[in-house]
Design an enzyme around this catalytic site. Structure first.
Site, PDB file in Angstrom:
ATOM      1  N   LYS A  60     -17.574 -72.067  35.390  1.00  0.00           N
ATOM      2  CA  LYS A  60     -18.364 -71.635  36.552  1.00  0.00           C
ATOM      3  C   LYS A  60     -19.853 -71.795  36.260  1.00  0.00           C
ATOM      4  CE  LYS A  60     -14.766 -68.546  38.099  1.00  0.00           C
ATOM      5  NZ  LYS A  60     -14.052 -67.314  37.826  1.00  0.00           N
ATOM      6  N   GLN A 106     -14.390 -61.106  36.765  1.00  0.00           N
ATOM      7  CA  GLN A 106     -13.368 -62.027  36.248  1.00  0.00           C
ATOM      8  C   GLN A 106     -12.082 -61.264  35.935  1.00  0.00           C
ATOM      9  OE1 GLN A 106     -13.751 -65.439  35.993  1.00  0.00           O
ATOM     10  NE2 GLN A 106     -11.587 -65.462  35.448  1.00  0.00           N
ATOM     11  N   ASP A 149     -15.714 -64.046  45.966  1.00  0.00           N
ATOM     12  CA  ASP A 149     -14.314 -64.358  45.663  1.00  0.00           C
ATOM     13  C   ASP A 149     -13.410 -64.031  46.850  1.00  0.00           C
ATOM     14  OD1 ASP A 149     -13.432 -65.537  43.359  1.00  0.00           O
ATOM     15  OD2 ASP A 149     -13.436 -63.707  42.150  1.00  0.00           O
TER      16      ASP A 149
END
Ligand code: NAP
Length: 289
Positions: A52, A96, A119
Site C-alpha cells: 500500500k 490492517q 476500506d
C-alpha cells in the site's frame, strides 16, 4: 484463455489519478493522506501494508503506517483512531486485519468515522453500498468490477457464483454483482456439492483462502474466473484458490494470483483516499450552514 491482469488497468488509469492527486495538492496545500494502523507483526499484513505504501508513493499520495506492538490494547487503538478521525491532515484511515485476539473485530468496525472509512467496512458504509447511496465502495469487490469493466465484460443478466461469505469480500461482492444486474448464487463452507453451483456460473468469484479449492470440474466451459484468494504454498509462493493451469483448459479468462485482484484492491483503496480528499475540498468550499 485470457489472463485478466491488473497492470494494464493501472497503466491506463494512473495519469487521471495523478491529475486528481495534483488538484488535491493545489486545493489543500498537501497530498491526499492515508493512515494505516498495523498492530502486531503478522508477516502477510506487513507485506500488504508495504504494498500500500509503495503504490501510494508512486501516485503522490501520503500514506504512513502507524506500527503498534501486538500488546497494544483495544482502548489505546480506539483513542488513536479518535485522534485521526478529527485530524484535518488525514483523509483516510485503515486498520490492517487480522488484529490480535484481544480485539473484537466487529467492534473495531465502528471506530473509523464513515467520511474517512476508505476500506468501507463501517456499518454505515456497508449500508450505503447495499442501498446504492453515495459512499466509498468496498475495495476488493470494487477492484473485481473495475477489472471486468476494463476487459469489456458485463455481468448484467448473467449467472455469477461467489464462493466465500466474509463481510469484507464475499458479502459486499454479492451486493456489487446485484447492483450490476447479475443473478447471484452465494456459496460458503456449508454449501453441499459446491461444484453443482459453481458449474452454473458464467462468472465465478472465489474468496476462501483455500488454495486449489477450485479445479476444472468446478468451472462451466467458457466461464470467466475471478480468483481473489491469496495464500502461500509450501514452497513459499503466492497462490490463489483456483488451480490456474487446470482451470485454464476450460475457462475463457482467469485473474492470475499474484497480479490480478490483489493490486486492483490496493488501487481501489488509493482511489477512495483521493475521493476522501476531494470530499474534504468540497466541504471547505461549501461549509455546512
Ligand atoms: N485479492 C485481495 O485483494 C484480497 C482481499 C481480501 C482477502 N483476500 C484473500 O481472499 C481470501 C478470503 O479472504 P476473507 O477475508 O474473505 O476470508 P475469510 O473471512 O476466512 O472467509 C472465507 C470464506 O470462505 C468460505 N470457505 C472456506 N472454505 C470453504 C470451502 N471449502 N468451500 C466453500 N467455501 C469455503 C468460508 O465459509 P464460512 O463462512 O462457512 O466459514 C468463508 O465464508 C483469503 O485468501 C484472503 O487472503 C484477498
Amino acid at each position: 484463455m485470457k489472463r485478466l491482469e491488473a497492470r494494464p488497468y493501472r497503466e491506463q488509469k494512473q495519469p487521471e489519478l495523478l491529475k486528481r492527486v495534483d488538484r488535491c495538492k493545489h486545493s489543500l496545500g498537501r497530498a491526499p493522506s492515508l493512515r494505516v494502523i498495523l498492530v502486531g507483526s503478522d508477516p502477510a499484513s506487513a507485506l500488504y501494508v508495504s504494498n500500500k505504501e509503495r503504490l501510494a508513493a508512486s501516485l503522490g499520495i501520503h500514506a504512513t503506517t502507524i506500527r503498534l506492538p501486538s500488546e497494544a490494547t483495544p482502548e489505546s487503538v480506539r483513542h488513536l483512531v479518535e485522534e485521526l478521525n478529527t485530524a484535518n491532515d488525514v483523509d483516510g484511515i485503515l486498520i490492517q486485519r487480522p488484529l490480535p485476539s484481544s480485539f473484537s473485530e466487529t467492534q473495531t468496525l465502528l471506530w473509523i468515522q464513515p467520511e474517512k472509512d476508505v476500506d468501507a467496512f463501517h456499518p454505515e458504509s456497508v449500508g450505503r453500498f447495499t442501498l446504492g447511496l453515495p459512499g466509498f465502495a468496498p475495495c476488493t469487490p470494487d477492484g473485481c468490477m473495475k477489472l471486468l469493466d476494463f476487459y469489456g465484460y458485463d455481468v448484467g443478466g448473467k449467472t455469477a457464483c461467489v464462493v466465500g461469505r466474509s463481510s469484507i469480500v464475499g458479502k459486499p461482492l454479492v451486493q456489487a454483482l446485484l447492483r450490476r444486474n447479475a443473478t447471484v448464487i452465494h456459496c460458503h463452507s456449508k454449501s453441499q456439492n459446491l461444484s453443482s453451483f459453481t458449474q452454473q456460473a458464467d462468472f465465478l468469484f472465489v474468496a476462501t483462502g483455500k488454495p486449489g479449492l477450485i479445479g476444472k470440474d468446478h468451472v462451466k466451459p467458457g466461464a470467466v474466473v475471478v480468483d481473489i484468494g491469496i495464500s502461500k504454498n509450501t514452497a513459499g509462493e503466492t497462490v490463489g484458490d483456483v488451480l490456474f493451469d487446470e482451470v485454464a483448459t476450460v475457462a475463457s479468462a482467469i485473474t492470475p494470483v499474484p497480479g490480478g485482484i490483489g493490486p486492483m484492491t490496493v488501487l481501489s483503496l488509493m482511489e477512495n483516499t483521493v475521493a476522501a480528499a476531494e470530499a474534504r475540498i468540497t466541504l471547505l468550499k461549501n461549509p455546512p450552514a
